[in-house]
Write a protein that holds these residues in place. Structure first.
Motif: not given
Length: 278
Positions: A50-53, A201, A205
């Motif tokens: 899982k990433t910000d993108f 980050n 996370g």
């Protein structure tokens, strides 16, 4: 006849060494990312990052010819590893750390492929990445690479010791330590000005620590302290590493030779301190 013998000799010379490739496999910790959590089949892919993108899913790297890399040639594999390009010519997202694997020698890459070829083939369809627009447009990687990707291979520094150069190769190449231990910009590229200076980050996370010398990094750790931490997870204060480093130690650094661990320690303790706190 002579031509045939020459071609056979050349083929044999280029064949990978699966035994050596198993060690290369551990220098890169490939098992962690390419095996799904909660009972996933070894190297059959599907682990979610899982990433910000959005969410990325690691691919199947078993030798299955349809869902894995069984149909890949050595050249396909080397190009994917060191240039971030699939056999079909598509550019990979940099969650696959080809930005570090570009430093790897061709010999290491081919030996790694030979080891993967020796494992059981597992048929497993991996989900497509689930990314927000415009990151879902894979062609955007062409521009990203032009801006941020350096595919120069590792070049030893003749002014440094053999141990230092081996450590630099392991940290910056197959070990891809900078991918987690360095902050990234808004487009997901590593901030080379703060290389190994920690990442607030990190994967899932989690904050990832600064591993350069200095007060906000590994401070006054000795080379033996670093070796012990990478081998067993034991920190100089008696505590143990946790989080994602548990998998790194289990699948990667605990499998390395003492000489390679000492080489990594030699390299890390030589770096300029970066005083950037997580």
């Amino acid at each position: 006849l002579l031509a045939g013998l020459f071609l056979l000799s050349a083929t044999n010379a280029q064949a990978g060494d699966a035994v050596r490739g198993e060690y290369v496999f551990h220098t890169g910790g490939c098992g962690t990312c390419h095996t799904a959590e909660n009972g996933g089949t070894f190297l059959a892919g599907g682990r979610e990052l899982k990433t910000d993108f959005g969410s990325f899913f690691s691919p199947n790297i078993t030798p299955d010819p349809e869902t894995g890399i069984g149909g890949w040639s050595d050249e396909d594999f080397v190009r994917a590893l060191r240039r971030g390009v699939s056999p079909d010519g598509d550019d990979y997202y940099p969650t696959f750390p080809y930005t570090s694997y570009a430093r790897m020698t061709r010999e290491d890459a081919v030996d790694l492929k030979a080891y993967l070829n020796s494992l059981p083939a597992v048929r497993n369809e991996v989900p497509d990445h689930d990314l927000a627009f415009p990151f879902s447009i894979r062609m955007s990687m062409i521009g990203w690479k032009l801006l941020f990707f350096d595919d120069d291979p590792f070049e030893p520094d003749p002014s440094k010791s053999e141990a230092w150069n081996r450590g630099a190769y392991l940290v910056n190449g197959p070990g891809h330590c900078g991918e987690c231990h360095t902050p990234r910009n808004i487009l997901g590229a590593v901030n080379t000005n703060k290389y190994l200076g920690g990442n607030k980050n990190g994967p899932e996370g989690e904050a990832v620590p600064n591993i350069t010398p200095g007060k906000s990094g590994i401070g006054d750790w000795s080379a033996d302290d670093i070796v012990s931490a990478l081998e067993t997870g034991l920190l100089p204060d008696g505590d143990f590493m946790g989080g994602a480093m548990t998998d790194v130690i289990d699948d990667n650094t605990s499998k390395l030779t003492d000489d390679d661990l000492q080489a990594i320690a030699t390299y890390l303790t030589s770096l300029e301190p970066i005083d950037s706190k997580n």
